[in-house]
Design a protein around this motif. Structure first.
Motif, PDB file in Angstrom:
ATOM      1  N   UNK A   1       0.813  -1.226   0.000  1.00 57.37           N
ATOM      2  CA  UNK A   1       0.000   0.000   0.000  1.00 57.37           C
ATOM      3  C   UNK A   1       0.845   1.274   0.000  1.00 57.37           C
ATOM      4  N   UNK A   2       2.159   1.146   0.110  1.00 56.79           N
ATOM      5  CA  UNK A   2       3.019   2.321   0.004  1.00 56.79           C
ATOM      6  C   UNK A   2       2.885   2.935  -1.385  1.00 56.79           C
ATOM      7  N   UNK A   3       3.109   4.244  -1.510  1.00 53.49           N
ATOM      8  CA  UNK A   3       2.846   4.903  -2.795  1.00 53.49           C
ATOM      9  C   UNK A   3       3.716   4.332  -3.923  1.00 53.49           C
ATOM     10  N   UNK A   4       5.016   4.219  -3.690  1.00 56.16           N
ATOM     11  CA  UNK A   4       5.897   3.667  -4.719  1.00 56.16           C
ATOM     12  C   UNK A   4       5.620   2.200  -4.967  1.00 56.16           C
ATOM     13  N   UNK A   5       5.400   1.454  -3.884  1.00 58.98           N
ATOM     14  CA  UNK A   5       5.155   0.011  -3.997  1.00 58.98           C
ATOM     15  C   UNK A   5       3.864  -0.274  -4.761  1.00 58.98           C
ATOM     16  N   UNK A   6       2.819   0.465  -4.434  1.00 62.28           N
ATOM     17  CA  UNK A   6       1.541   0.295  -5.131  1.00 62.28           C
ATOM     18  C   UNK A   6       1.705   0.558  -6.620  1.00 62.28           C
ATOM     19  N   UNK A   7       2.426   1.629  -6.943  1.00 58.35           N
ATOM     20  CA  UNK A   7       2.634   1.976  -8.354  1.00 58.35           C
ATOM     21  C   UNK A   7       3.427   0.891  -9.079  1.00 58.35           C
ATOM     22  N   UNK A   8       4.473   0.376  -8.435  1.00 58.72           N
ATOM     23  CA  UNK A   8       5.288  -0.675  -9.054  1.00 58.72           C
ATOM     24  C   UNK A   8       4.474  -1.956  -9.237  1.00 58.72           C
ATOM     25  N   UNK A   9       3.637  -2.283  -8.251  1.00 59.78           N
ATOM     26  CA  UNK A   9       2.782  -3.469  -8.366  1.00 59.78           C
ATOM     27  C   UNK A   9       1.838  -3.339  -9.564  1.00 59.78           C
ATOM     28  N   UNK A  10       1.300  -2.133  -9.766  1.00 64.44           N
ATOM     29  CA  UNK A  10       0.410  -1.892 -10.907  1.00 64.44           C
ATOM     30  C   UNK A  10       1.156  -2.096 -12.228  1.00 64.44           C
ATOM     31  N   UNK A  11       2.400  -1.601 -12.296  1.00 66.95           N
ATOM     32  CA  UNK A  11       3.197  -1.727 -13.518  1.00 66.95           C
ATOM     33  C   UNK A  11       3.454  -3.199 -13.847  1.00 66.95           C
ATOM     34  N   UNK A  12       3.887  -3.977 -12.840  1.00 63.24           N
ATOM     35  CA  UNK A  12       4.187  -5.398 -13.087  1.00 63.24           C
ATOM     36  C   UNK A  12       2.927  -6.146 -13.519  1.00 63.24           C
ATOM     37  N   UNK A  13       1.814  -5.838 -12.866  1.00 67.76           N
ATOM     38  CA  UNK A  13       0.548  -6.469 -13.243  1.00 67.76           C
ATOM     39  C   UNK A  13       0.188  -6.141 -14.689  1.00 67.76           C
ATOM     40  N   UNK A  14       0.331  -4.859 -15.063  1.00 68.24           N
ATOM     41  CA  UNK A  14      -0.054  -4.425 -16.411  1.00 68.24           C
ATOM     42  C   UNK A  14       0.835  -5.024 -17.496  1.00 68.24           C
ATOM     43  N   UNK A  15       2.058  -5.393 -17.114  1.00 65.60           N
ATOM     44  CA  UNK A  15       2.953  -6.002 -18.107  1.00 65.60           C
ATOM     45  C   UNK A  15       2.834  -7.534 -18.126  1.00 65.60           C
ATOM     46  N   UNK A  16       1.818  -8.071 -17.430  1.00 63.37           N
ATOM     47  CA  UNK A  16       1.515  -9.493 -17.545  1.00 63.37           C
ATOM     48  C   UNK A  16       2.059 -10.372 -16.438  1.00 63.37           C
ATOM     49  N   UNK A  17       2.621  -9.763 -15.381  1.00 58.95           N
ATOM     50  CA  UNK A  17       3.178 -10.564 -14.284  1.00 58.95           C
ATOM     51  C   UNK A  17       2.087 -10.881 -13.243  1.00 58.95           C
ATOM     52  N   UNK A  18       2.321 -11.963 -12.489  1.00 59.80           N
ATOM     53  CA  UNK A  18       1.455 -12.279 -11.347  1.00 59.80           C
ATOM     54  C   UNK A  18       1.905 -11.458 -10.139  1.00 59.80           C
ATOM     55  N   UNK A  19       0.969 -10.770  -9.505  1.00 55.50           N
ATOM     56  CA  UNK A  19       1.311  -9.858  -8.406  1.00 55.50           C
ATOM     57  C   UNK A  19       0.360 -10.066  -7.240  1.00 55.50           C
ATOM     58  N   UNK A  20       0.910 -10.055  -6.040  1.00 54.49           N
ATOM     59  CA  UNK A  20       0.122 -10.034  -4.810  1.00 54.49           C
ATOM     60  C   UNK A  20       0.913  -9.226  -3.786  1.00 54.49           C
ATOM     61  N   UNK A  21       0.326  -9.008  -2.613  1.00 53.63           N
ATOM     62  CA  UNK A  21       1.070  -8.240  -1.617  1.00 53.63           C
ATOM     63  C   UNK A  21       0.394  -8.251  -0.270  1.00 53.63           C
ATOM     64  N   UNK A  22       1.093  -7.655   0.700  1.00 53.29           N
ATOM     65  CA  UNK A  22       0.558  -7.604   2.058  1.00 53.29           C
ATOM     66  C   UNK A  22       0.849  -6.235   2.663  1.00 53.29           C
ATOM     67  N   UNK A  23       0.076  -5.913   3.695  1.00 55.08           N
ATOM     68  CA  UNK A  23       0.263  -4.634   4.384  1.00 55.08           C
ATOM     69  C   UNK A  23      -0.553  -4.645   5.668  1.00 55.08           C
TER      70      UNK A  23
END
Length: 430
Positions: free
Chosen positions: A10-32
Motif C-alpha cells: 500500500x506504500x505509494x511507490x510500492x503500489x505503483x510498481x505493483x500496478x506496472x508489473x501487473x499491467x505487463x503481464x506478471x502475477x502480483x500479490x502483496x501484504x500490508x
C-alpha cells in the motif's frame, strides 16, 4: 511463472510498481497493515490480492519485493530469508526493471511527483509509456518504449538507478533526519548525476544545480537569461498559464498549462526540454494543456460559503510558498487560509523560522499538531513553538474545524505530508 509478493504493497511507490508489473503481464500479490489507504483503489481495480502481514503469506516460488519502510526483522522478510527466496528492496528492483526501457528519472527536492505525472501524460501521446508516480499511480505496457519514474533522494535511494535521462528540478535541504546539510544533499545529487547515461535536464534557475558536473550533456531550463530553454511572456489566463518558449534564444512555440504558479511553469518547461531532446514535436508536447494533475497536489473542490478547498502535499517551506503563490494567482479576489500540519519533528525543528515565514504569506493560518515519524523522538517540540512565530495563528483540532466556516469567499489550503486530510474530512462533515 513467477509471482511477485510485495511487502508493504500500500506504500505509494510500492503500489505503483505493483500496478506496472501487473499491467505487463506478471502475477502480483502483496501484504500490508489492515488499514485503508488511498493507494488500494488502483490495486483493487486490477484484482491484485492484498493480504494482512503474516509469515504464512511467504511461500516457495515467490519473488519478494520489500518496501523501504520495513526493516530486516519484519516477520515476512525473515520468512523469505529462511526460504532463500529471490529478494529485492523496492529501489533495487526498480533499478533493474528500468533497463528494459528508455528510462527518465525525475528527481529533485520539490516537484518530483507533479513533473513525473506531467511527463507521463505527454509521453503517452507519443509512444506506449510505463510510469511510476509518487502519488501511488503506476501503469505498464508490454510494448512500452518509455519509462518515466519518480526517483527519491531520501537515504540516497536514487543511487540504485542508472537512467537514460534525469530531470532535476532543484536541490534543497530537506529530510534533516538523514541529510546533514545542503552540501550533503548536493553530494547525493552529484553522485546520482554520474549514473545518468544520455543527458540531464536541469533547472538553471536553481543555484545548486548550476554546479552539477556529470559525464553527459546538461540542458538547462528556467525563466532567467542564459538557460537553453527559457520561458518568456508568462501570463495567467482564465484557464491556467500561457508562456512562450525560446530554445537558445530562438522562439520555439507557445504553450499553455491548466495550472498556476512559477513552479508549474518550470515543471512544464522541463518536460518540454526533455521531449525536444527526444525529437518529439511541439504539437504533441502541447498535450500538457490537458493534464489533470496528480493526487494530493493542489487537489481542489468548491464548497459551501463560496469556499475553495485545496488538498496539497506541501511539507517544506519552499513548497508552502509555491502552493500559496499558485492559489493567489488562480484566485486573486479571495482570501487565502492556510491549514498546516508539520511532518516530522526533525523537519519542524530545522525549519521552524522558515515555516513561519512561508505561512505568513497566507491571510489566516491554522496549525495542526505535528505528525511525527516512528523513526524519531519529539524532544520538547510542540506545535506551540511554531505558533509563537506565526502572527495571529490559531491551533486547529478535530473538535473545532467548524471555525473554518467563518472564512467566507476564501481559499482553504490543507497542507502536509501526514494525515492533514482528516481535518478537511471532519470540516466537510460538520
Amino acid at each position: 511463472m513467477t509471482t511477485y509478493h510485495f511487502i508493504g504493497i500500500k506504500g505509494t511507490g510500492m503500489s505503483a510498481l505493483a500496478q506496472i508489473l501487473h499491467d505487463t503481464g506478471e502475477n502480483v500479490q502483496g501484504s500490508d497493515v489492515d488499514k485503508r489507504f488511498f493507494t488500494q483503489e488502483a490495486l483493487e481495480k486490477r484484482n491484485i490480492e492484498i493480504m494482512t502481514f503474516s509469515e504464512n503469506n511467504i511461500q516457495e516460488g515467490l519473488t519478494i519485493i520489500a518496501g523501504n519502510a520495513f526493516s530486516d526483522d519484519h516477520e515476512e522478510i525473515q520468512k523469505a530469508r529462511e526460504l532463500d527466496l529471490p529478494f529485492y528492496r523496492y529501489h533495487d528492483f526498480l533499478g533493474a526493471w528500468l533497463n528494459n526501457y528508455v528510462s527518465i528519472a525525475v528527481t529533485g527536492s520539490h516537484g518530483k511527483t507533479s513533473t513525473t505525472g506531467l511527463l507521463a501524460h505527454v509521453l503517452q501521446y507519443v509512444e506506449p509509456t510505463s510510469y511510476l508516480i509518487g502519488d501511488g499511480s503506476g501503469s505498464g505496457h508490454q510494448d512500452s518504449k518509455y519509462f518515466a519514474f519518480e526517483a527519491c533522494e531520501y537515504r540516497r535511494h536514487f543511487l540504485s538507478y542508472e537512467p537514460d535521462y534525469a530531470i532535476m528540478t532543484n536541490i534543497d535541504f530537506d529530510h534533516p533526519d538523514y541529510f546533514t546539510s545542503i552540501d550533503d544533499v548536493f553530494d547525493a545529487f552529484q553522485e546520482m548525476a554520474m549514473k545518468v547515461k544520455k543527458g540531464i535536464i536541469a533547472c538553471g534557475d536553481d543555484e545548486e544545480l548550476q554546479h552539477i558536473q556529470p559525464k553527459v550533456p546538461v540542458v538547462y531550463y528556467g525563466l532567467s537569461e542564459g538557460n537553453d530553454f527559457q520561458a518568456k511572456s508568462v501570463e495567467e489566463t482564465e484557464n491556467g498559464t500561457r508562456f512562450d518558449v525560446f530554445v537558445r534564444n530562438t522562439f520555439y512555440d507557445t504553450f499553455e498549462i491548466p495550472t498556476y504558479g512559477t513552479h508549474n511553469v518550470l515543471n512544464a518547461l522541463s518536460v518540454i526540454a526533455l521531449c525536444h531532446y527526444e525529437d518529439i514535436s511541439s504539437e504533441k508536447i502541447k498535450a500538457i494543456k490537458s493534464f489533470k494533475g496528480v493526487k494530493r497536489r493542489f487537489t481542489e473542490k468548491e464548497w459551501k460559503h463560496k469556499q475553495i478547498l485545496i488538498d496539497d502535499y506541501a511539507h517544506h517551506p519552499k513548497e508552502i510558498e509555491a502552493t500559496i503563490d499558485a492559489a493567489r494567482k488562480k484566485y486573486p479576489d479571495k482570501k487565502i487560509v492556510a491549514i498546516f500540519q508539520p511532518h516530522t519533528f526533525t523537519r519542524t525543528k530545522t525549519f521552524l523560522q522558515e515555516f513561519a515565514d512561508a505561512l505568513e504569506l497566507a491571510d489566516y493560518v491554522y496549525l495542526c499538531d505535528i505528525f511525527g515519524s516512528a523513526r524519531e523522538k519529539s524532544g520538547n517540540l510542540t506545535i506551540n513553538d511554531l505558533q509563537a512565530k506565526v502572527h495571529e495563528s490559531s491551533i486547529l483540532s478535530l473538535d473545532n474545524t467548524d471555525r473554518l466556516a467563518d472564512h467566507e469567499n476564501s481559499v482553504l489550503i490543507f497542507m502536509g505530508a501526514g494525515d492533514v486530510q482528516k481535518y478537511q474530512e471532519k470540516y466537510e462533515n460538520v
